[in-house]
Write a protein that holds these residues in place. Sequence first.
Motif, PDB file in Angstrom:
ATOM      1  N   VAL A 148       0.840  -1.191   0.000  1.00 21.69           N
ATOM      2  CA  VAL A 148       0.000   0.000   0.000  1.00 21.69           C
ATOM      3  C   VAL A 148       0.879   1.247   0.000  1.00 21.69           C
ATOM      4  O   VAL A 148       1.641   1.484   0.941  1.00 21.69           O
ATOM      5  N   ALA A 149       0.776   2.045  -1.076  1.00 17.28           N
ATOM      6  CA  ALA A 149       1.417   3.356  -1.103  1.00 17.28           C
ATOM      7  C   ALA A 149       0.406   4.358  -0.567  1.00 17.28           C
ATOM      8  O   ALA A 149      -0.553   4.729  -1.251  1.00 17.28           O
ATOM      9  N   SER A 150       0.579   4.754   0.676  1.00 17.51           N
ATOM     10  CA  SER A 150      -0.339   5.704   1.320  1.00 17.51           C
ATOM     11  C   SER A 150       0.053   7.106   0.876  1.00 17.51           C
ATOM     12  O   SER A 150       1.142   7.581   1.195  1.00 17.51           O
ATOM     13  N   ALA A 151      -0.836   7.773   0.137  1.00 15.49           N
ATOM     14  CA  ALA A 151      -0.407   8.995  -0.536  1.00 15.49           C
ATOM     15  C   ALA A 151      -1.572   9.935  -0.818  1.00 15.49           C
ATOM     16  O   ALA A 151      -2.592   9.517  -1.367  1.00 15.49           O
ATOM     17  N   ASP A 152      -1.403  11.190  -0.436  1.00 11.74           N
ATOM     18  CA  ASP A 152      -2.228  12.267  -0.967  1.00 11.74           C
ATOM     19  C   ASP A 152      -1.315  13.108  -1.847  1.00 11.74           C
ATOM     20  O   ASP A 152      -0.091  13.030  -1.742  1.00 11.74           O
ATOM     21  N   HIS A 153      -1.866  13.937  -2.677  1.00 10.00           N
ATOM     22  CA  HIS A 153      -1.090  14.497  -3.781  1.00 10.00           C
ATOM     23  C   HIS A 153      -0.935  16.009  -3.633  1.00 10.00           C
ATOM     24  O   HIS A 153      -0.474  16.456  -2.591  1.00 10.00           O
ATOM     25  N   GLY A 154      -1.205  16.798  -4.648  1.00 11.36           N
ATOM     26  CA  GLY A 154      -1.005  18.225  -4.496  1.00 11.36           C
ATOM     27  C   GLY A 154      -1.738  18.779  -3.283  1.00 11.36           C
ATOM     28  O   GLY A 154      -2.915  18.478  -3.068  1.00 11.36           O
ATOM     29  N   GLY A 230      -5.324  16.772  -3.077  1.00 11.10           N
ATOM     30  CA  GLY A 230      -5.928  15.810  -3.982  1.00 11.10           C
ATOM     31  C   GLY A 230      -5.810  14.399  -3.449  1.00 11.10           C
ATOM     32  O   GLY A 230      -4.790  14.038  -2.851  1.00 11.10           O
ATOM     33  N   MET A 231      -6.844  13.589  -3.693  1.00 12.79           N
ATOM     34  CA  MET A 231      -6.860  12.194  -3.247  1.00 12.79           C
ATOM     35  C   MET A 231      -7.177  11.294  -4.430  1.00 12.79           C
ATOM     36  O   MET A 231      -8.035  11.612  -5.253  1.00 12.79           O
ATOM     37  N   LEU A 232      -6.496  10.163  -4.483  1.00 11.83           N
ATOM     38  CA  LEU A 232      -6.660   9.226  -5.600  1.00 11.83           C
ATOM     39  C   LEU A 232      -6.683   7.801  -5.068  1.00 11.83           C
ATOM     40  O   LEU A 232      -5.929   7.460  -4.156  1.00 11.83           O
ATOM     41  N   VAL A 233      -7.559   6.993  -5.665  1.00 13.54           N
ATOM     42  CA  VAL A 233      -7.680   5.584  -5.294  1.00 13.54           C
ATOM     43  C   VAL A 233      -7.400   4.754  -6.537  1.00 13.54           C
ATOM     44  O   VAL A 233      -8.059   4.928  -7.557  1.00 13.54           O
TER      45      VAL A 233
END
Length: 240
Positions: A148-154, A230-233
């Motif tokens: 799992v790459a736990s990540a939020d973006h800009g 930003g959030m991405l799934v």
Amino acid sequence: MIVFACIAPHGDVDLAPELRLAMEELGRRCEAAAPEVAVVVTPHSVHVGGHFAVVTAGKVGEWETDGALAAALLEAPLPILGVSYGGNDPATAEFPLDWGTEVPLAFMRAPRVVVVAPARDRPLKEHLELGRHIASNKLLQAKRVALVASADHGHAHDADGPYGFDPAAAAYDERLLEILASDRLDFRPLAELVEPAKADSLWQLLVLQGAVGESARADVLAYAAPTYYGMLVAEVQTAA
């Protein structure tokens, strides 16, 4: 072996209905893969200057750590340290649960976990190398692993947010979506935008890239920027 891999947000997924629905679907896909352990790469756990880190405490919050796999990851030929907390015996110690681990694991459950912290002050290529080590480790290959790459973006989408507004945030997220839709899973082009975008995802994405390879394909289930970040799934599948 890696039986499931994904990019998962750690922000408030209830800010946009499509995000929660996508995370629930991601959870179903993870459950179907039946992982024995979830390796979570999170930017919000411990930070160790000049080093990657692997949590070796017996528990992280309510989650049991896979101690053998954590120890195996420390064999990487990189500046990497094991970290524990509280009790002096790591086997019985309990490490604080950070939100970068907690949010994804609310949807993608596994009997045990290993928490890995990237190192922003280390070269980007070393993050790729860490991912390769995770994928090639003999003990990991003998287990069913969810990565799992736990990540939020800009993080600069909103002038009223803590980082203010910068058009680089939208540009970063747009480029990320382009990479995920392409035939080459290479996140390195994001590096030129990561600082003005105030993104916290590049390092975890590179670990993921190193683990699954550039020929992997992504299935983006949702993207939204309902607040300043930003959030991405997305599920990431290695080539057959």
